[in-house]
Design a protein around this motif. Sequence first.
Motif, PDB file in Angstrom:
ATOM      1  N   GLU A 292       0.753  -1.305  -0.004  1.00  0.00           N
ATOM      2  CA  GLU A 292       0.039  -0.022   0.099  1.00  0.00           C
ATOM      3  C   GLU A 292       0.928   1.178   0.024  1.00  0.00           C
ATOM      4  O   GLU A 292       0.619   2.273  -0.724  1.00  0.00           O
ATOM      5  CB  GLU A 292      -0.770   0.087   1.109  1.00  0.00           C
ATOM      6  CG  GLU A 292      -2.040  -0.938   1.316  1.00  0.00           C
ATOM      7  CD  GLU A 292      -2.674  -1.134   2.516  1.00  0.00           C
ATOM      8  OE1 GLU A 292      -2.477  -0.286   3.402  1.00  0.00           O
ATOM      9  OE2 GLU A 292      -3.581  -2.086   2.508  1.00  0.00           O
TER      10      GLU A 292
ATOM     11  N   GLU B 298       2.741   1.510  -3.556  1.00  0.00           N
ATOM     12  CA  GLU B 298       1.597   1.754  -4.449  1.00  0.00           C
ATOM     13  C   GLU B 298       1.553   3.294  -4.594  1.00  0.00           C
ATOM     14  O   GLU B 298       1.004   4.005  -5.532  1.00  0.00           O
ATOM     15  CB  GLU B 298       0.492   0.883  -4.298  1.00  0.00           C
ATOM     16  CG  GLU B 298      -0.400   1.052  -5.604  1.00  0.00           C
ATOM     17  CD  GLU B 298      -1.659   0.350  -5.226  1.00  0.00           C
ATOM     18  OE1 GLU B 298      -2.662   0.540  -6.009  1.00  0.00           O
ATOM     19  OE2 GLU B 298      -1.825  -0.857  -4.722  1.00  0.00           O
TER      20      GLU B 298
ATOM     21  N   CYS C 233       3.425   5.248  -6.741  1.00  0.00           N
ATOM     22  CA  CYS C 233       3.666   4.959  -8.042  1.00  0.00           C
ATOM     23  C   CYS C 233       2.650   5.809  -8.948  1.00  0.00           C
ATOM     24  O   CYS C 233       1.586   6.125  -8.519  1.00  0.00           O
ATOM     25  CB  CYS C 233       3.556   3.703  -8.485  1.00  0.00           C
ATOM     26  SG  CYS C 233       4.690   2.523  -7.609  1.00  0.00           S
TER      27      CYS C 233
ATOM     28  N   LEU D  80       0.439  -5.587  -5.429  1.00  0.00           N
ATOM     29  CA  LEU D  80       1.131  -4.728  -6.092  1.00  0.00           C
ATOM     30  C   LEU D  80       1.665  -5.066  -7.217  1.00  0.00           C
ATOM     31  O   LEU D  80       1.749  -4.755  -8.585  1.00  0.00           O
ATOM     32  CB  LEU D  80       2.327  -3.980  -5.188  1.00  0.00           C
ATOM     33  CG  LEU D  80       3.091  -3.046  -5.754  1.00  0.00           C
ATOM     34  CD1 LEU D  80       2.250  -1.793  -6.441  1.00  0.00           C
ATOM     35  CD2 LEU D  80       3.971  -2.474  -4.676  1.00  0.00           C
TER      36      LEU D  80
ATOM     37  N   LYS E  97      -0.223  -5.386 -10.342  1.00  0.00           N
ATOM     38  CA  LYS E  97      -0.351  -3.984 -11.144  1.00  0.00           C
ATOM     39  C   LYS E  97       0.685  -3.600 -11.701  1.00  0.00           C
ATOM     40  O   LYS E  97       0.650  -2.443 -12.499  1.00  0.00           O
ATOM     41  CB  LYS E  97      -0.956  -3.051 -10.143  1.00  0.00           C
ATOM     42  CG  LYS E  97      -2.266  -3.422  -9.261  1.00  0.00           C
ATOM     43  CD  LYS E  97      -2.645  -2.188  -8.449  1.00  0.00           C
ATOM     44  CE  LYS E  97      -3.899  -2.393  -7.587  1.00  0.00           C
ATOM     45  NZ  LYS E  97      -4.105  -1.735  -6.434  1.00  0.00           N
ATOM     46  N   THR E  98       1.762  -4.074 -11.583  1.00  0.00           N
ATOM     47  CA  THR E  98       3.169  -3.491 -12.277  1.00  0.00           C
ATOM     48  C   THR E  98       3.099  -3.962 -13.831  1.00  0.00           C
ATOM     49  O   THR E  98       2.491  -4.901 -14.142  1.00  0.00           O
ATOM     50  CB  THR E  98       4.301  -4.167 -11.670  1.00  0.00           C
ATOM     51  OG1 THR E  98       4.499  -5.417 -11.583  1.00  0.00           O
ATOM     52  CG2 THR E  98       4.560  -3.730 -10.093  1.00  0.00           C
TER      53      THR E  98
END
Length: 156
Positions: free
Chosen positions: A57, A60, A63, A113, A116-117
């Motif tokens: 969290e 993220e 980013c 995470l 989501k990359t």
Amino acid sequence: MKQVRIVAVGRIKTPHWLAAIDFYRKRIATPMRLDEKVVKDADPSLPMAKRLEKEAERLEALCRFGEETVVCLDERGKNMTSPAFAAWLTTLWDADRPPVFIIGGAFGIGPSLKAKTTHSLSFGAMTLPHELARVVLYEQLYRAESILSGSGYHHE
């Protein structure tokens, strides 16, 4: 100007890792704009899954998913040679999608995470301490710049 961001868990405390990072950071400073943000480690009393979630969290939040190429460093990621890494960075800069490299803490990067990359990059199949992974990333960024500029640091 070429931009690179690094988002990592935990500040480097060990003097020799700090010295190594500083060594490469100074050499990168001129040809590349480098920005590093560090988030606090999660509470060590938490179970590992909860620690990963909390750290994910925090990472993220730093980013910019729509503007950057978000890359997590993970031993299960893609392996590249140094020249391939330099070429890949060039494609990101040319596309105006600068990289942000995510370095997890002692337990890595949380699965939420990772999902989501944009990319997952490995420095080899062996697990590295996150502090050493940061040193290797700085060295590879310096090496990439030397390859692109033809400075002679990298030998084939």
